[in-house]
Scaffold this active site. Structure first.
Site, PDB file in Angstrom:
ATOM      1  N   GLU A   1      16.244  17.270   9.203  1.00 12.15           N
ATOM      2  CA  GLU A   1      17.335  17.342  10.162  1.00 12.15           C
ATOM      3  C   GLU A   1      16.820  17.654  11.568  1.00 12.15           C
ATOM      4  O   GLU A   1      17.341  17.138  12.561  1.00 12.15           O
ATOM      5  CB  GLU A   1      18.356  18.399   9.731  1.00 12.15           C
ATOM      6  CG  GLU A   1      19.088  18.094   8.428  1.00 12.15           C
ATOM      7  CD  GLU A   1      20.127  16.983   8.580  1.00 12.15           C
ATOM      8  OE1 GLU A   1      20.309  16.469   9.700  1.00 12.15           O
ATOM      9  OE2 GLU A   1      20.749  16.636   7.567  1.00 12.15           O
TER      10      GLU A   1
ATOM     11  N   ASP B   1      18.967   7.038   1.498  1.00 14.72           N
ATOM     12  CA  ASP B   1      19.391   5.982   2.419  1.00 14.72           C
ATOM     13  C   ASP B   1      18.425   5.650   3.546  1.00 14.72           C
ATOM     14  O   ASP B   1      18.010   4.501   3.712  1.00 14.72           O
ATOM     15  CB  ASP B   1      20.770   6.339   3.003  1.00 14.72           C
ATOM     16  CG  ASP B   1      20.882   7.794   3.451  1.00 14.72           C
ATOM     17  OD1 ASP B   1      19.877   8.527   3.381  1.00 14.72           O
ATOM     18  OD2 ASP B   1      21.976   8.203   3.880  1.00 14.72           O
TER      19      ASP B   1
ATOM     20  N   GLU C   1      35.304  10.210   1.973  1.00 15.64           N
ATOM     21  CA  GLU C   1      33.902  10.587   1.802  1.00 15.64           C
ATOM     22  C   GLU C   1      33.272   9.934   0.571  1.00 15.64           C
ATOM     23  O   GLU C   1      32.107   9.554   0.591  1.00 15.64           O
ATOM     24  CB  GLU C   1      33.802  12.124   1.697  1.00 15.64           C
ATOM     25  CG  GLU C   1      32.411  12.667   1.451  1.00 15.64           C
ATOM     26  CD  GLU C   1      31.516  12.663   2.683  1.00 15.64           C
ATOM     27  OE1 GLU C   1      30.354  13.094   2.567  1.00 15.64           O
ATOM     28  OE2 GLU C   1      31.974  12.235   3.751  1.00 15.64           O
TER      29      GLU C   1
ATOM     30  N   GLU D   1      28.771   6.087   9.725  1.00 12.36           N
ATOM     31  CA  GLU D   1      28.121   4.938   9.088  1.00 12.36           C
ATOM     32  C   GLU D   1      28.953   3.656   9.137  1.00 12.36           C
ATOM     33  O   GLU D   1      28.402   2.559   9.327  1.00 12.36           O
ATOM     34  CB  GLU D   1      27.760   5.276   7.637  1.00 12.36           C
ATOM     35  CG  GLU D   1      26.648   6.292   7.499  1.00 12.36           C
ATOM     36  CD  GLU D   1      27.108   7.724   7.738  1.00 12.36           C
ATOM     37  OE1 GLU D   1      26.249   8.600   8.014  1.00 12.36           O
ATOM     38  OE2 GLU D   1      28.338   7.981   7.668  1.00 12.36           O
TER      39      GLU D   1
ATOM     40  N   THR E   1      18.050   6.881  12.597  1.00 14.81           N
ATOM     41  CA  THR E   1      19.113   7.190  11.639  1.00 14.81           C
ATOM     42  C   THR E   1      20.123   8.167  12.217  1.00 14.81           C
ATOM     43  O   THR E   1      21.214   8.329  11.678  1.00 14.81           O
ATOM     44  CB  THR E   1      18.510   7.759  10.338  1.00 14.81           C
ATOM     45  OG1 THR E   1      19.505   7.776   9.312  1.00 14.81           O
ATOM     46  CG2 THR E   1      17.961   9.160  10.543  1.00 14.81           C
TER      47      THR E   1
END
Length: 576
Positions: free
Chosen positions: A159, A319, A433, A476, A567
């Site tokens: 992160e 992902d 979600e 996304e 990302t």
């Protein structure tokens, strides 16, 4: 494929290994960068990968040609999105300045990313692309003053890399490219930004001190060591398995190459790119059996490199490794392994198409079948998809355009149509979600079935049922709309992005910003009132608003022929 053989010194920089004091680290970083800039001023741009020219033209990714006003900005709509960003920033500045997040319902403040002001760093590239210069300059001053030598709690290298390191080096690229007007940023400020990115990258370096080079889940900044997940994580998630050694998913090992390659290009220090390359080498050149080929089994033991589970998919935790395979090749097409990255990406896409994606069996005149993305766990097919997997259609379109694979565009459009369907089916106009569906009968049977009257009703009405009805302000879906618009030029994707923005503006806006939703199925006629969750992560400003803006603005802003987006939505200049 050639075996990756990193240099032994690539694990960490020796100059920063012996628990240096914050003052020494700052001085050392400034000296390194100063000497590098002096060298550049005398001899020209230098790079250990010798790939810094931006004047060559590669494959055209964006749609051509744009006719009439089609590629121009929709001024009225982009103004509305910029106003939402200004509102978000103003409320954060008023109530939570310097903290990681604002609590948008209560107006409180919260540190979720070690207390350095994640919102400020993460959102700065959005401010630059939108031209919000007053807010940008406030952010710039804060970023330069952050003390990255200390942290609140353990640091998550994944992160922190995508939000902080990526955010800062992207700012430097935007400054160097002239997106930020030269009169706004001095040479000293640019140097200070580079110093900050370098200091933070050095503090994160112990993450890569594992036997395989794959990163530890956490870094202890006080002891300068990598370590496993904290005990409280297992208390928060009681179903999380505790393995003998620290174990991670592919995304953690494979989502730092863009950030650290860019940092290496900017400061001339090879170690960052070497660490990132070493980190994902066991995935790219996986020596374990892949079934189907192209999908990594996880979790992965970072001590041995062996998988300790059989989870295989393109969803959360996996992902962005697949996302970065094609983006690494696009970022630096002359890299000696770029073709290998392309091949691995194509292999993973083939697995997605034939082993993960299934059409929903439940259909009628109002609800046609939709192509959703499931997961594999051992021999089980998990017929569930999260919002995060909606990045995949955009990633497929990007790779399909770059590699001239038009058939993949059709697959990507079908996957994006399914994500759009989850938005269009709710009373709020916002997707949930997590959801499930019944796969077609001639495919492997799904693991899950509807468990409540509500879920059975949703299946009958929409062809899928909601498992987690919340909306976390995730980007996304609109991210994929951005790629779809820029690559196909089909106006419907612009329209869908605007529809999503209006829904978020209506249902997520609060007195102190924009908030997550508890249930996207609430708020319709005759239904219960929408309830907000008191949370708003930095990706709302870093990605969600950015991608909506980029979809509605002029197509030359953030062009896919010049920039690769991380990302976390941070643009990096291509290395031609």
């Amino acid at each position: 494929m050639d075996e990756w053989k990193p240099k032994p010194r690539s694990r960490r920089m020796a100059a920063f290994r012996r628990n240096p004091t914050p003052t020494f680290k700052l001085l050392a970083a400034v000296l390194i960068i100063t000497f590098y800039l002096l060298y550049v001023s005398i001899y020209g741009v230098a790079s250990p990968v010798d790939e810094t020219s931006h004047d060559l033209i590669g494959p055209v990714i964006q749609h051509r040609p744009w006719t009439g006003p089609s590629g121009r900005a929709d001024e009225a709509k982009t103004k509305k999105v910029a106003e939402a960003m200004k509102y978000t920033f103003a409320k954060y500045k008023q109530r939570a300045w310097g903290y990681d997040d604002i609590l948008p319902v209560s107006g409180g403040k919260h540190n979720s990313r070690n207390g350095w002001g994640a919102f400020i760093v993460d959102s700065a590239s959005t401010l630059a692309l939108m031209g919000l210069w007053d807010e940008f300059m406030l952010s710039l001053d804060h970023i330069i003053d952050i003390d990255f030598s200390t942290a609140e709690g353990l640091v998550d290298p994944f992160e922190t890399t995508i939000r902080y390191v990526g955010g800062i080096v992207s700012l430097i690229d935007l400054i160097d490219a002239g997106v930020v007007p030269p009169k706004l940023v001095t040479g000293e400020q640019r140097l200070a930004l580079l110093s900050q990115a370098t200091i933070l990258a050095n503090k994160l370096a112990p993450a890569y001190d594992s036997p395989t080079g794959m990163p530890y889940p956490r870094v202890n900044f006080k002891k300068d060591i990598g370590q496993g997940d904290p005990p409280e994580l297992y208390e928060k998630y009681p179903d999380k398995v505790r393995y003998e050694n620290p174990s991670i998913g592919p995304a953690r090992a494979g989502s730092n190459l863009l950030e650290y390659r860019t940092l290496t290009r900017l400061n001339g220090i090879e170690d960052y790119f070497a660490n990132a390359s070493l980190s994902w080498a066991p995935l790219v050149w996986d020596k374990y059996i892949q079934k189907p080929p192209g999908l990594i089994s996880a979790p992965i033991d970072i001590t041995t490199g062996a998988p300790v589970g059989r989870q295989r998919h393109w969803d959360a935790g996996h992902d962005s490794y697949y996302e970065y395979l094609i983006k690494a090749a696009i970022l630096a097409p002359k890299d000696r392994y770029s073709k290998a990255y392309e091949e691995r990406w194509l292999q993973a896409v083939d697995a997605l198409r034939h082993s993960l994606a299934t059409r929903s069996s439940y259909a009628d005149n109002y609800n046609p079948q939709h192509l959703f993305i499931g997961k594999l766990d051992g021999e089980w097919y998990l017929n569930e998809q999260s919002h995060l997997a909606c990045f995949a259609p955009g990633n497929l379109m990007l790779g399909a355009s770059y590699l001239a694979k038009p058939a993949l565009i059709k697959t990507a459009q079908a996957l994006l149509e399914a994500c759009h369907h989850t938005y269009a089916s709710t009373s709020t106009g916002i997707g949930p979600e997590l959801w499930s569906w019944e796969p077609m009968s001639n495919l492997p049977p799904g693991t899950f079935s509807p468990q409540s009257p509500r879920q059975r009703l949703e299946l009958a009405h929409h062809g899928f049922w909601v498992v987690d009805p919340s909306f976390r302000l995730r980007p996304e879906y609109v991210e994929s709309l951005f790629y779809a618009w820029r690559i196909t030029g089909q106006k419907r994707y612009r329209d869908w992005a605007w529809d999503a923005f209006l829904a978020m503006e209506k249902h997520c806006k609060t007195d102190f910003g924009y908030a997550a939703l508890q249930d996207v199925m609430a708020g319709g006629e005759g239904k219960r009132r929408v309830k907000h969750l008191d949370e708003s992560e930095s990706f709302w400003a870093a990605e969600t608003l950015k991608y909506i803006f980029l979809t509605l603005t002029d197509v030359n802003v953030g062009s896919l022929d010049e920039w690769v987006f991380s990302t976390e939505g941070h643009p990096f200049r291509m290395i031609r």
